[in-house]
Write an enzyme that holds these catalytic residues in place. Structure first.
Site, PDB file in Angstrom:
ATOM      1  N   ASP A  26      59.459  36.775  36.818  1.00  0.00           N
ATOM      2  CA  ASP A  26      60.765  36.647  36.203  1.00  0.00           C
ATOM      3  C   ASP A  26      61.469  37.995  36.352  1.00  0.00           C
ATOM      4  O   ASP A  26      60.826  39.015  36.605  1.00  0.00           O
ATOM      5  CB  ASP A  26      60.581  36.271  34.731  1.00  0.00           C
ATOM      6  CG  ASP A  26      61.865  36.310  33.939  1.00  0.00           C
ATOM      7  OD1 ASP A  26      62.840  35.659  34.360  1.00  0.00           O
ATOM      8  OD2 ASP A  26      61.902  36.999  32.906  1.00  0.00           O
ATOM      9  N   ASP A  28      64.772  39.173  34.243  1.00  0.00           N
ATOM     10  CA  ASP A  28      65.379  39.765  33.046  1.00  0.00           C
ATOM     11  C   ASP A  28      64.344  40.074  31.981  1.00  0.00           C
ATOM     12  O   ASP A  28      63.614  39.191  31.523  1.00  0.00           O
ATOM     13  CB  ASP A  28      66.446  38.833  32.473  1.00  0.00           C
ATOM     14  CG  ASP A  28      67.615  38.646  33.425  1.00  0.00           C
ATOM     15  OD1 ASP A  28      67.717  39.421  34.388  1.00  0.00           O
ATOM     16  OD2 ASP A  28      68.421  37.721  33.209  1.00  0.00           O
TER      17      ASP A  28
END
Length: 278
Positions: A26, A28
């Site tokens: 991922d 963020d």
């Protein structure tokens, strides 16, 4: 200096699996401090790509999605409609070129060095490393390319004659969509998902993390920390003290407050100078 903690001994699976393994990260709060699309949008606003009040509106819509989108279909519809509206009518080539500039100016300094080291360990072991993110695919590609990663799976905007229409091709790359995307990639690249590793900060990514054989929680939110404890996953936290408490807040909410302050401050300066409001 960043610190690192783990709930288990060892440094992950990077050096213990064959080449049919890959790592999925991922972006963020896992790889980048805060929301990458916010840093990018702020850079676009600074370059007069759009108005600061449009930035505030966009970030608030993202905040609603981050807070409620998992359960509320109305909010999901809103964010789908607005996700790429801020670049509608813009050329893809211009967007990518600006993405390169903004990475150099801002985003590179926001990279968690601990997470980057984990990605590099997988690369050193001969494995593919992919970003899997709700961030627009072109920006995700810029980040992956600049960090020397294999590639990126991101939210795809519709393009006509090299220009964004402002609509999405399919779903936002979020939640179950990430799991489906890595399954499709695994079939294409002949990867064995049981040998792969997923990294995230958010419980929203549990579908992706449970789709692979190994998962690591990076700077986890409370729900993911609980899940990691229950499932025996590694936990790595590169935040410290009060900084960690701040980052644990919903990213887009903090970004929305900053964007609101930017817009409000700009409007105040224009009123004082007698200039027009944007």
């Amino acid at each position: 200096m960043e610190s690192s903690e783990s709930s288990q001994a060892g440094d992950g699976q990077a050096n213990d699996v064959p080449e049919r393994a890959a790592a999925f990260f991922d972006v963020d709060n896992t790889l980048v401090r805060g929301a990458s699309v916010y840093w990018f949008a702020r850079g676009l606003a600074a370059r007069r790509f759009f108005r600061h009040r449009d930035l505030a509106k966009f970030v608030w819509q993202q905040a609603r999605y981050r807070l409620h989108g998992k359960e509320n279909h109305e909010h999901i519809a809103d964010v789908k409609e607005s996700a790429l509206s801020f670049i509608a009518g813009r050329r893809v080539a211009d967007f990518i070129a600006l993405g390169e500039e903004i990475f150099d100016d801002t985003i590179e300094a926001k990279i968690w060095s601990g997470t980057q080291a984990l990605a590099e360990a997988h690369l050193a072991a001969g494995q593919q490393v992919w970003l899997v993110t709700a961030t627009p695919a072109e920006l995700a590609d810029v980040i992956a390319r600049r960090l020397g990663l294999t590639g990126a799976l991101g939210t795809v905007g519709e393009v006509h004659d090299g220009v964004y229409t402002g609509r999405l091709v399919s779903d936002i790359m979020h939640g179950p969509a990430k799991a489906e995307a890595i399954r499709e990639l695994a079939a294409k690249e002949d990867l064995d998902l049981s040998l792969c590793t997923a990294y995230s900060d958010s419980s929203n990514d549990l579908p992706m993390m449970t789709a692979v054989g190994h998962a690591v929680a990076i700077n986890p939110d409370p729900a993911l920390r609980r899940a990691a404890r229950e499932k025996g996953w590694q936990v790595r936290d590169f935040r410290t003290g009060r900084k960690a408490a701040r980052v644990a807040l919903p990213t887009a909410v903090a970004a929305g407050a900053i964007a609101g302050a930017i817009a409000g401050g700009a409007a105040l300066r224009r009123r004082r100078s007698g200039g027009p409001l944007s």
